[in-house]
Design a protein around this motif. Sequence first.
Motif, PDB file in Angstrom:
ATOM      1  N   LYS A 182       0.906  -1.306   0.007  1.00 30.25           N
ATOM      2  CA  LYS A 182       0.007   0.020  -0.057  1.00 30.25           C
ATOM      3  C   LYS A 182       0.962   1.136  -0.051  1.00 30.25           C
ATOM      4  O   LYS A 182       1.659   1.126   0.664  1.00 30.25           O
ATOM      5  CB  LYS A 182      -0.730   0.001   1.203  1.00 30.25           C
ATOM      6  CG  LYS A 182      -2.130   0.637   1.459  1.00 30.25           C
ATOM      7  CD  LYS A 182      -3.009   0.132   2.289  1.00 30.25           C
ATOM      8  CE  LYS A 182      -3.590   0.926   3.276  1.00 30.25           C
ATOM      9  NZ  LYS A 182      -4.651   0.407   4.198  1.00 30.25           N
ATOM     10  N   TYR A 196      -5.277   3.235  -4.921  1.00 30.84           N
ATOM     11  CA  TYR A 196      -4.478   1.907  -4.812  1.00 30.84           C
ATOM     12  C   TYR A 196      -5.660   1.102  -4.762  1.00 30.84           C
ATOM     13  O   TYR A 196      -5.605  -0.101  -5.647  1.00 30.84           O
ATOM     14  CB  TYR A 196      -3.751   1.955  -3.448  1.00 30.84           C
ATOM     15  CG  TYR A 196      -3.348   0.600  -3.319  1.00 30.84           C
ATOM     16  CD1 TYR A 196      -2.375  -0.051  -3.665  1.00 30.84           C
ATOM     17  CD2 TYR A 196      -3.870  -0.024  -2.154  1.00 30.84           C
ATOM     18  CE1 TYR A 196      -1.709  -1.490  -3.264  1.00 30.84           C
ATOM     19  CE2 TYR A 196      -3.479  -1.290  -1.719  1.00 30.84           C
ATOM     20  CZ  TYR A 196      -2.528  -1.998  -2.110  1.00 30.84           C
ATOM     21  OH  TYR A 196      -2.265  -3.249  -1.776  1.00 30.84           O
ATOM     22  N   TYR A 197      -6.657   1.278  -4.138  1.00 31.61           N
ATOM     23  CA  TYR A 197      -7.732   0.281  -4.021  1.00 31.61           C
ATOM     24  C   TYR A 197      -8.645   0.191  -5.165  1.00 31.61           C
ATOM     25  O   TYR A 197      -8.861  -1.057  -5.656  1.00 31.61           O
ATOM     26  CB  TYR A 197      -8.923   0.433  -2.829  1.00 31.61           C
ATOM     27  CG  TYR A 197      -8.442   0.323  -1.410  1.00 31.61           C
ATOM     28  CD1 TYR A 197      -7.730  -0.851  -1.031  1.00 31.61           C
ATOM     29  CD2 TYR A 197      -8.549   1.282  -0.330  1.00 31.61           C
ATOM     30  CE1 TYR A 197      -7.308  -1.276   0.229  1.00 31.61           C
ATOM     31  CE2 TYR A 197      -8.076   1.017   0.850  1.00 31.61           C
ATOM     32  CZ  TYR A 197      -7.421  -0.091   1.117  1.00 31.61           C
ATOM     33  OH  TYR A 197      -6.908  -0.490   2.353  1.00 31.61           O
ATOM     34  N   LEU A 200      -6.769  -1.961  -7.831  1.00 33.69           N
ATOM     35  CA  LEU A 200      -6.783  -3.458  -7.319  1.00 33.69           C
ATOM     36  C   LEU A 200      -7.978  -3.935  -7.886  1.00 33.69           C
ATOM     37  O   LEU A 200      -8.390  -4.973  -8.292  1.00 33.69           O
ATOM     38  CB  LEU A 200      -6.598  -3.681  -5.746  1.00 33.69           C
ATOM     39  CG  LEU A 200      -5.028  -3.521  -5.276  1.00 33.69           C
ATOM     40  CD1 LEU A 200      -4.920  -4.194  -3.918  1.00 33.69           C
ATOM     41  CD2 LEU A 200      -4.068  -4.092  -6.261  1.00 33.69           C
TER      42      LEU A 200
ATOM     43  N   SER B 367      -2.468  -3.301   8.462  1.00 31.48           N
ATOM     44  CA  SER B 367      -3.452  -3.730   7.274  1.00 31.48           C
ATOM     45  C   SER B 367      -2.770  -4.918   6.570  1.00 31.48           C
ATOM     46  O   SER B 367      -1.540  -5.189   6.995  1.00 31.48           O
ATOM     47  CB  SER B 367      -3.318  -2.520   6.036  1.00 31.48           C
ATOM     48  OG  SER B 367      -1.854  -2.508   5.644  1.00 31.48           O
ATOM     49  N   GLU B 369      -1.459  -5.551   3.936  1.00 28.85           N
ATOM     50  CA  GLU B 369      -0.333  -5.340   3.255  1.00 28.85           C
ATOM     51  C   GLU B 369       1.040  -5.328   4.150  1.00 28.85           C
ATOM     52  O   GLU B 369       2.133  -5.713   4.075  1.00 28.85           O
ATOM     53  CB  GLU B 369      -0.343  -4.030   2.571  1.00 28.85           C
ATOM     54  CG  GLU B 369      -1.064  -4.275   1.250  1.00 28.85           C
ATOM     55  CD  GLU B 369      -2.610  -3.706   1.581  1.00 28.85           C
ATOM     56  OE1 GLU B 369      -2.842  -3.673   2.571  1.00 28.85           O
ATOM     57  OE2 GLU B 369      -3.396  -3.576   0.587  1.00 28.85           O
TER      58      GLU B 369
END
Lengths: 269, 561
Positions: A182, A196-197, A200, B367, B369
Amino acid sequence: MDVVKTLTDKLSIEQVKIELLNTAYGYHHTFLQRLDPRTLFLWYLVFGVVPFFIHSTPVLIGLAAFLVVLTIMAKVSPLIIFILTLGLLTQGGSYLIVGLFFGGNVTAMLPLLKLTLKLSVISMASIVVFCSMSPEKLSDGLLKIGVPGQVSFSIGYAYRMLPTLVEEYHHIFLSYRLRGKKPAKKGLFYSRHLFYYIKLLIKSFYPLMLSVAKRSRTMVEALESKGSLYGFNHPKVKQLKLQHLTIKRRDVLFFSLSISYFIALIWLS
Amino acid sequence: MTHQLTMTDVTFTYPGQNSPQLKNVTLSIKEGTFVAIMGGNGSGKSTLCKCLNGLIPHYYVGDYAGKTTVNGHDTTKVSVSELSKHVGYVYQDFENQLVSPRVLDDACFAPLHFGLSDFKRRGERALELMAISHLKDRYIWQLSGGQKHLLALSGILSLDPDIIIVDEPVSQLDPFHAEVIYKQLQALHQQGKTVIVIEHHASFVARYAEEVILMCEGEVLAHTPVREALENDALLSQAGVYPPEVTMMARAMHWHDQPLPLTIDEAESYFKPLLKQVEENKVEIAPEENNDVAVQLQGVSFHYQSLEKTTHQVFDQLDLTLYQGERVALIGNNGAGKSTLMKLLTGQMKPKAGQIEIFNEDISQQSPEQLAEYVTYIHQNPEHMFIDDSVEKDIGYFLKMRHVKDLDQRVARLLERFDLTSLKSRDARLLSGGQMRRTSLAIGEGMSPKLLLLDEPTATLDMAAKQHVKRLMQSQTGEEKTIVMATHDVSLVFDWASRVIVLNNGQIIFDGLPEQLVGDYHVLNKAGIILPEIVELSRRLKLPLMKNQQMFIDCLQREVM
């Protein structure tokens, strides 16, 4: 940012899946669900199309009130209602801003608001009809009114695959996250994270396509050996499949009452 | 008895392939037999079965020569739908065979589409036969894997075919459900049906089948009664098939001339006379001293909403501590919470209450990640992990995202270690089960985690691939790495784990050494755990716990001396 957090909690992919399936299959047994699909088709033809040609505000308000009642009766999922209201509000809001920007006043807005009202009547009618029909009922109904067997089967099958696909999509999305990185900085209003989301979410569709293609092979072979080629358009099969569809008293009653309400509205105004 | 299925000189080449998948196959199967087709991957087992139900040559347009008859019908002359009244086929990926959303509709689908007016009764009867009538109003996505398999069987039984073909029933199911499927197949066989299974697991073949067809590279090596096939070691290894474990051990020792045991019951009476005296064996337990905490769960609760909008509680106030360097096996039946526990540790799910610490850091604010830097989760279904279009890119994805300098060398090393170099530019989804599994393990290894979570790493593998994965797992035991593995494969647990945790309905009902688990009947029954053959045998013979074949052989040799 707590609001965002609770909102994202509510709007998890899992939750969306549950709402979608509930909308499609309606686990609660409402009055509208017991109606014959043909009644609903005919009803939709009236309430989903005719309002386009109506310009009288009182009639539209009367129709909207009627449909709100039906929407409540149909126990439509909160998610769908949320999306609908969001759509209508942003639409109304944008009219207001555009109207004011070009030097108009509130009176200029009225015809636009009427259009919004019209659209909401039609959208509510659509929601009521489709939430009251399970995919099986919809496909049986379509078959009865003469749509080819392949089409009506595809509708049922698409719904059967829906939860599987949503789940698979979810897995792929998570795989991206579990191996991705992220952006370290949040950016203005979380914009970097949001970007970013979104990236994806879009990327996840590609692996999904590939795995769907792989699945479909077995399905096509299975359909073949289950006799679907023979059966989709065979009159005997059609008759067997549709023997449970009958127009009952409640169908006649529902249809005639709705129509008389509609006529009464027009007559009164 | 008549010859119900015959194949005469059948050769078949898939379109686009140079060599035939089936070569001059000639065989005949009598009515009412239970036949197992065995052979390694790519030996033509599935292709053979697709000839029997007419998909070849009607559906696959390849080069077909020879003649196949089913109940006297030439398969080239009758259609696939017509043949399905004689032959029912359950696929390996049986989930995709279910076409209707509702259970009863799916069971009725075939008779309905053949225009049989008693379609409903047929569907209901088929569900009854498989003992799943109580599920008839469910939606298929509410079913467990085992129930879906039974439904796929019902779907073909509704046409009442005389011949039932099942492609690798065990591969997608846990041992407990596999046993259920075999019991049902046995019942069908007793009703006079011909049952044909494709199977890697010799222990199932030994217990249920009557005849074995061994295949290798598209040819039929042998078609013999079960005993003859499973005793013939040379033939089996040529076909790439492992005999049952008990048979292997008896052969390795060959003390007397009695026929080799094939099942555990036979093994018990085979080995028993060899043991002179039985001494009560005590299990020595030396708990390891270890204080470096890797994972700590305190009062963790988790629940989720099911489709009916009811809340399903998975964990209620769960406490658990795992230490660094441990190899933990998580076992328990489906729905016990194994996968959920792992997903909580990766951060893809957040606990509703309680606290999780990994390497002394609270993970609630991290998160997925961030956690991925030191925690890796390897999915039960490798396909869910493939996000790129080649094996090489998939393995490198994590490293690439982190701009690692020696990316190419590291990926090359991983490819080498997991025996994937020759496959590196292939799309991982199109590989065989074993290759897909190795790819997913390589992806995990590439993330060089301190905590590795493996979800069912040996499920869906044939015996050879399973051995390969086992070897890879053994070589994984680094000093610092903590590994948690959820599994149904209990033989792997005894061979590999240093600690076993049994979950049942979200509660830990056992936590200790593998040796301690064997004697705990209460836990074994409650969690539906079926012990591996060697462990079961050593228990029946009152020997100390035998973790693998070599241990068993060594021990018996000592006893006999």
